[in-house]
Structures are given as structure tokens and as C-alpha cells.
Design an enzyme around this catalytic site. Structure first.
Site, PDB file in Angstrom:
ATOM      1  N   LYS A 290       0.864  -1.191   0.000  1.00 33.39           N
ATOM      2  CA  LYS A 290       0.000   0.000   0.000  1.00 33.39           C
ATOM      3  C   LYS A 290       0.898   1.237   0.000  1.00 33.39           C
ATOM      4  CE  LYS A 290      -3.802   0.172   2.566  1.00 33.39           C
ATOM      5  NZ  LYS A 290      -4.667   0.373   3.752  1.00 33.39           N
ATOM      6  N   ASP A 387     -12.084   1.291  12.574  1.00 34.94           N
ATOM      7  CA  ASP A 387     -12.531   1.292  11.168  1.00 34.94           C
ATOM      8  C   ASP A 387     -12.887  -0.130  10.719  1.00 34.94           C
ATOM      9  OD1 ASP A 387     -13.267   2.422   8.821  1.00 34.94           O
ATOM     10  OD2 ASP A 387     -11.226   2.728   8.038  1.00 34.94           O
TER      11      ASP A 387
HETATM   12  N1  LIG Z   1      -3.209  -7.614   1.545  1.00 31.99           N
HETATM   13  C1  LIG Z   1      -3.990  -7.518   0.481  1.00 31.99           C
HETATM   14  N2  LIG Z   1      -4.143  -8.543  -0.367  1.00 31.99           N
HETATM   15  C2  LIG Z   1      -4.951  -8.451  -1.425  1.00 31.99           C
HETATM   16  N3  LIG Z   1      -5.646  -7.356  -1.759  1.00 31.99           N
HETATM   17  C3  LIG Z   1      -5.527  -6.297  -0.949  1.00 31.99           C
HETATM   18  C4  LIG Z   1      -4.700  -6.306   0.207  1.00 31.99           C
HETATM   19  N4  LIG Z   1      -4.799  -5.090   0.820  1.00 31.99           N
HETATM   20  C5  LIG Z   1      -5.656  -4.374   0.086  1.00 31.99           C
HETATM   21  N5  LIG Z   1      -6.093  -5.083  -0.964  1.00 31.99           N
HETATM   22  C6  LIG Z   1      -7.040  -4.630  -1.972  1.00 31.99           C
HETATM   23  O1  LIG Z   1      -6.666  -3.334  -2.374  1.00 31.99           O
HETATM   24  C7  LIG Z   1      -7.788  -2.513  -2.447  1.00 31.99           C
HETATM   25  C8  LIG Z   1      -7.534  -1.204  -1.690  1.00 31.99           C
HETATM   26  O2  LIG Z   1      -7.325  -1.508  -0.324  1.00 31.99           O
HETATM   27  P1  LIG Z   1      -7.276  -0.403   0.813  1.00 31.99           P
HETATM   28  O3  LIG Z   1      -7.156  -1.094   2.122  1.00 31.99           O
HETATM   29  O4  LIG Z   1      -6.220   0.615   0.477  1.00 31.99           O
HETATM   30  O5  LIG Z   1      -8.612   0.336   0.606  1.00 31.99           O
HETATM   31  P2  LIG Z   1     -10.022   0.091   1.216  1.00 31.99           P
HETATM   32  O6  LIG Z   1      -9.914  -0.616   2.524  1.00 31.99           O
HETATM   33  O7  LIG Z   1     -10.828  -0.555   0.132  1.00 31.99           O
HETATM   34  O8  LIG Z   1     -10.511   1.542   1.461  1.00 31.99           O
HETATM   35  P3  LIG Z   1     -10.080   2.472   2.667  1.00 31.99           P
HETATM   36  O9  LIG Z   1      -8.596   2.505   2.730  1.00 31.99           O
HETATM   37  O10 LIG Z   1     -10.652   3.776   2.275  1.00 31.99           O
HETATM   38  O11 LIG Z   1     -10.718   1.905   3.903  1.00 31.99           O
HETATM   39  C9  LIG Z   1      -8.963  -3.255  -1.873  1.00 31.99           C
HETATM   40  O12 LIG Z   1      -9.819  -3.593  -2.940  1.00 31.99           O
HETATM   41  C10 LIG Z   1      -8.418  -4.520  -1.330  1.00 31.99           C
HETATM   42  O13 LIG Z   1      -9.205  -5.614  -1.724  1.00 31.99           O
END
Ligand SMILES: Nc1ncnc2c1ncn2[C@@H]1O[C@H](COP(=O)(O)OP(=O)(O)OP(=O)(O)O)[C@@H](O)[C@H]1O
Length: 581
Positions: A290, A387
Site C-alpha cells: 500500500k 474502522d
Molecule cells: N493484503 C492484500 N491482499 C490483497 N488485496 C488487498 C490487500 N490489501 C488491500 N487489498 C485490496 O486493495 C484494495 C484497496 O485496499 P485499501 O485497504 O487501500 O482500501 P479500502 O480498505 O478498500 O478503502 P479504505 O482505505 O478507504 O478503507 C482493496 O480492494 C483490497 O481488496
């Protein structure tokens, strides 16, 4: 080795026959006419003094004292022509029923058209073989062998001296009898025997040698296995260390992050804190990276995340494998989860391609519950997530849930259950009322319980509470229909199987308890887990989501549903609240 006989091809050669080309220095022991030559093709040949050509021998019958002559060109008549009445002494043609053979008049013909150009016919035979019509007669002769030839198409010769048939009949060998002229005697042929002691020595040697060889092979095998196993162990240790290094959050440079994500080539999605990319840490570890937006959170998100989950390990909490804080670049590296977030799987049961099934939903809710319980009670510090929502629950390949996104998390000492909050945090639809209230005061871990409750209800209803405005959030999120479901009234979702219906009801009741307006009325996560682990029989639904526990000392204003309201301050009460379950 049989010293009393020789061999040429298949023919056994023994007294009175012998092999001339064996350079025997005792040839005087044998009658000279019985000397045989062994051709290069291993064919025994008899060379008689009066016969100009060698006679090929097919068989020697020592018992009947007979030899069978053949022609290698398969033209015995030609051979007979060449013999031409020559003396075959000391042999003679076999007797005719015990009498000397009669004499026959025969004629030789030359027939160039036949494969054997010489043919033979009895002279007074009236019937002329039609094959001989175009042949030329060569000569008429009187012969003794005609009858044997005629009947058997073979040529046999016999000998009478030296007389050895009687020895052969007794299974003995034959030789000249010393001091006599031409008399023979029988003897038992002794093969050259190796002394028993030598045999014993050789056998012992062979056995000992074999045992030693076996031991050597075994030792070599064990040595090979040992070194191979050590090699495997070493590889295993190396691989473990490589993975172990990757297990402890590692600090990466921005260049590392670029390399891990292969130049940010595969995006997984984008959240409010930044974009997420797929990457590879080691040969076996896939990661999600990320990249935090540098404008967000003054670096607090980053610090929160690393501080909260940098050191903790729980099966239901995402593992932070590393981070990058390189100048203004901030990145977080997690395990990669191929199934993405729970949000993808929120669907009513009739959406068969997405709906996971009630058993799995129950396991997932239990997993999330255990993860939150661990955050609240299992670490050095109490970690409040703030969250909890389906975007922040990732699912591994076996659909084991992993809580992620600790950007809004707060840490507090374990003996302190409330934290002060100066700004609302969380995702709309999941924020507890006390956090959502304009008059922020102290909030407790019970706000995570509230978010978790909303998540549970959402799982039961298969609805997605995203994209709601502040204005109508409570109207949409107030789960009246869930309440109806629990009360057995309006079933908006159809659950056919009885067991599934039980699970759905259990999740709904637990969800409703978790979203109680007054934090004191919400169960602790420990209780939630116990409720979910039970079969749900004894669970009673709260009268309404805004139910107030009689034990609560809090002064709570209960808003009317569907009212566009402003929340008042809710003071968190301490842990002496009563669990109603
Ligand atoms: N460890 C991971 N493995 C696979 N996919 C991931 C992983 N972490 C995040 N993702 C994918 O990346 C995308 C963005 O994730 P992120 O956590 O940044 O955002 P979010 O949780 O969807 O939104 P927010 O950060 O606003 O709560 C999501 O669709 C999630 O499915």
C-alpha cells in the site's frame, strides 16, 4: 571340465575320434583314420586316406558306432559321385538288415537346371523321373549304400574297430587296452576336480566378499542419505531464514518497493489512504504493497499502522511484513490475500455465485470477532481499530478473515478502556454513535463492537452499506428488517435450510446486541465470540436496537428512528456493565 571328450559344434568327440588340429602330442593313443578337423564354422570333417574330399560329420553315435555324413551344399548325390566307389575304410556303409549291403546299379545324372546339379537313380528303374528328362547321364555305377540312401536320404557309415559301443552302453569311456593290439577297455572318466578345501576357501571368500560388498554398498547408501538429508536440512533452514527475515517487519527503501512491485505493474485497488499493488518478496511470499498518499494524515496513518500491527501476530489480523519511509515515500507491505476483501462477498443467498454460504459466513464472523478480541485484550496495549468494515477484512485462500487497515487505530494501556477523540473516525455506516456525535468525548473499545455489529448485520442481509450520505445514513442503516427477521415477522431474506436459518438468526441477534445505542449495553468481544461459538438457542434478541440496559447508569438520549437527528454526548461507562446474554 570333461577331460575325456572334446566338442566341435554340437558334435561330441571322444575316443576313437579325436581333433587333429588340437595339437595333441599323444595322437598315437588314437587310430589315425579317426582324426577329425574342426572347420572355422565349427563343423567336424573326416579326412579318409582314399577319399579325395573331406566328409562332413553331422552326428556320431558312439553306442551304435555310426556316423552320419552330410553335404554342406545339400547335394549328397554330388558327394556320392565324388566318393566314386573309393574305399572308406576303416568305415563301411551300414549293413543291410544285419547282412552285408547288396550292390545296386545306379546312374548319376547332371541336371544344370536343378539346385543340386547331380541326381541319382536306380538304373533299372523303369519309371523315369520327369525332372530328369532334360538331364545328361554321367555314369552307371554299382554301389552298396543305395538302400540306405534310398530310404533315408542320409548317408550312414559304421565302424567296428576299435569297438567301444559296449562302454558307451555302460556310460563309460573307452580306450586302448594296454599291451594288446587293438583291444579296448572301458574306464570311468574323471573330470578334473578341484579339492574340497579349495572349494570351501573359494566359497568362503566369495561369501565374505559379498558380505563386505553389501556392507560397503549399505555404508555408501547411508552416507549418501546422510549428506543428502543434511543438504535438504540446510536448504530448509536457509529457506526458513529467508522467510523469517521477511516475517519481521523490514524497512525497505523506495527502490526496494519498486523492485518488489515490479515497478507498480499490478494494481489491486485504491483506498482513501492510497493505492495497493501486488508484489513478490521472496520466491514464495506474495505481498500487497500500500503506497500511502503523502498528503494524508501527517504520517500518522503510517505510524499508527506500524505501531499497531508491526509486532503482533494473529491468524485473523493481517501481517505487516515491512514498511518504507524513504524521504516522503511511505509504503506498507502486507501478506497478499487472493480473495480480496469481504466486501466482494456481501450478497443475499440467492446470489449463488457470490454468496459464501451460512457456515462460511459464521466462520468468517467468528474469525473477525477473535481478531478484534485479540486487539482489545491480547496485546501489550489495547488496540482500538476504529474502522471495522467489510473493506477492511481480507480473505485468504481458505476464506480465513484478516483484519487490516490500522490507519485509524489507537493504542491505549490495557487498564484504560476509553480514549479521547478529537475527530470522527471510521467509515460511514459503521461508526458508533458516540464516535459520530458532534460532541466528541471519550470513546471506548465498544465502538469497534458497534462497527462489528453493523458488519454482522450486513453479512446476514447481504447488503452493502456503502455510498450513503450522512443525511440518510441512519435511515438506511437502521436494521429494522433484521429486527423483524429475529422477531419472526417480515422475512426479507429467505433461508431454506433449518441449520442455516439458525446461523442467520444467531448472527442477526449478536449483530443487534452489538449495535446497541448505549455502549454499555453492547457485549464485549469476548462475549460476542462466546455467543457465536454457542448454538444460539439461549440467545434473546434485544427489544430494539436502541434498548437501554437497566443496569446502565448512563444518561442516554434515545433518538427516534428515521429522525434526522444530532447526537448528544454519550459518556462511556466502565466495565461493570452487565452482559445480557
Ligand atoms: N493484503 C492484500 N491482499 C490483497 N488485496 C488487498 C490487500 N490489501 C488491500 N487489498 C485490496 O486493495 C484494495 C484497496 O485496499 P485499501 O485497504 O487501500 O482500501 P479500502 O480498505 O478498500 O478503502 P479504505 O482505505 O478507504 O478503507 C482493496 O480492494 C483490497 O481488496
Amino acid at each position: 571340465k570333461n577331460l575325456c571328450a572334446d566338442k566341435c559344434g554340437h558334435v561330441r568327440i571322444e575316443f576313437p575320434f579325436y581333433l587333429r588340429n588340437k595339437n595333441l602330442n599323444h595322437t598315437t593313443d588314437y587310430p589315425p583314420e579317426f582324426g577329425l578337423l574342426c572347420s572355422q564354422q565349427n563343423e567336424p570333417m573326416l579326412k579318409l586316406p582314399a577319399v579325395p574330399i573331406p566328409l562332413f560329420v553331422r552326428k556320431i553315435d558312439y553306442k551304435s558306432t555310426l556316423i552320419e555324413i552330410y553335404d554342406p551344399q545339400n547335394c549328397l548325390a554330388d558327394l556320392l559321385l565324388k566318393l566314386n566307389n573309393a574305399s572308406i575304410s576303416p568305415f563301411r556303409f551300414v549293413k543291410y538288415f544285419g547282412r552285408p549291403p547288396p550292390v545296386f546299379d545306379v546312374s548319376f545324372f547332371r541336371c544344370d537346371s536343378l539346385s543340386c546339379p547331380i541326381s541319382l537313380l536306380e538304373s533299372h528303374n523303369d519309371v523315369v523321373d520327369p525332372r530328369l528328362v532334360s538331364c545328361t547321364k554321367l555314369k552307371d555305377v554299382s554301389v552298396e549304400w543305395w538302400w540306405s540312401w534310398y530310404f533315408q536320404q542320409k548317408l550312414f557309415m559304421e565302424w567296428s574297430k576299435p569297438d567301444c559301443g559296449y562302454c558307451e552302453a555302460q556310460g563309460l569311456k573307452c580306450k586302448w587296452k594296454n599291451g594288446t593290439n587293438g583291444a579296448t577297455e572301458c574306464y570311468a572318466c574323471r573330470t578334473k576336480r578341484i579339492p574340497t578345501s579349495t572349494v570351501v576357501h573359494i566359497a568362503t571368500g566369495v561369501v565374505v566378499g559379498l558380505i563386505l560388498l553389501l556392507l560397503l554398498v549399505k555404508a555408501l547408501f547411508y552416507a549418501y542419505e546422510y549428506y543428502e538429508k543434511r543438504g535438504e536440512d540446510q536448504t530448509r533452514i536457509e529457506r526458513f531464514l529467508e522467510d523469517y527475515r521477511a516475517m519481521k517487519p523490514t524497512r525497505f527503501t523506495y527502490a526496494d518497493i519498486k523492485r518488489i512491485t515490479n515497478g507498480f505493474s499490478e494494481g489491486l485497488g485504491e483506498g482513501s489512504h492510497g493505492a495497493v499493488f501486488k508484489g513478490m518478496l521472496s520466491r514464495e511470499i506474495l505481498v500487497a504493497v500500500k503506497i500511502l498518499k503523502d498528503t494524508v494524515g501527517d504520517g500518522k496513518d503510517f505510524i499508527n499502522e506500524v505501531r499497531a500491527i508491526g509486532k503482533i501476530h494473529h491468524v485473523n489480523i493481517v501481517r505487516l511484513l515491512g514498511f518504507c519511509a524513504d524521504e516522503f515515500h511511505r509504503a506498507l507491505v502486507y501478506d497478499f490475500f487472493p480473495n480480496g476483501s469481504l466486501q466482494r462477498f456481501l450478497a443475499p443467498p440467492d446470489k449463488k455465485d457470490v454468496f459464501l454460504g451460512w457456515e462460511k459466513l459464521q466462520q468468517i464472523s467468528l474469525g473477525i470477532g477473535r481478531g478484534i478480541e485479540y486487539l482489545h485484550l491480547g496485546c501489550d496495549h489495547r488496540i482500538l481499530h476504529f474502522d471495522i468494515n467489510p473493506h477492511n477484512v481480507l480473505l485468504d485462500d481458505l476464506f480465513v478473515p484478516k483484519i487490516t487497515d490500522f490507519g485509524l487505530a489507537k493504542l491505549c494501556p490495557k487498564n484504560q478502556s476509553t480514549v479521547s477523540m478529537t475527530a470522527a473516525r471510521g467509515t460511514l455506516g459503521y461508526i458508533a454513535p458516540e464516535v459520530f456525535s458532534r460532541n466528541f468525548g471519550n470513546v471506548s473499545y465498544k465502538s469497534d463492537i458497534y462497527s462489528y455489529g453493523m458488519l454482522l448485520l450486513e453479512m446476514v442481509g447481504g447488503r452493502k452499506n456503502t455510498n450513503v450520505s450522512v443525511q440518510d445514513s441512519f435511515q438506511i442503516l437502521y436494521p429494522e428488517w433484521i429486527h423483524n427477521l429475529v422477531e419472526g415477522k417480515d422475512m426479507e431474506i429467505s433461508v431454506e435450510d433449518e441449520g442455516d436459518a439458525k446461523i442467520a438468526k444467531k448472527l442477526a441477534i449478536v449483530g443487534l446486541w452489538c449495535i446497541q445505542w448505549n455502549p454499555a449495553d453492547r457485549p464485549s468481544m469476548k462475549t460476542v465470540v462466546q455467543m457465536l461459538e454457542g448454538d444460539g438457542h439461549e440467545l434473546v434478541a434485544p427489544p430494539s436496537p436502541f434498548h437501554i440496559s437497566g443496569s446502565s447508569t448512563a444518561k442516554t438520549v434515545v433518538p427516534t428512528r428515521r429522525q434526522n437527528f444530532e447526537l448528544e454526548v454519550i459518556h462511556e461507562i466502565e466495565e461493570n456493565n452487565v452482559d445480557h446474554f
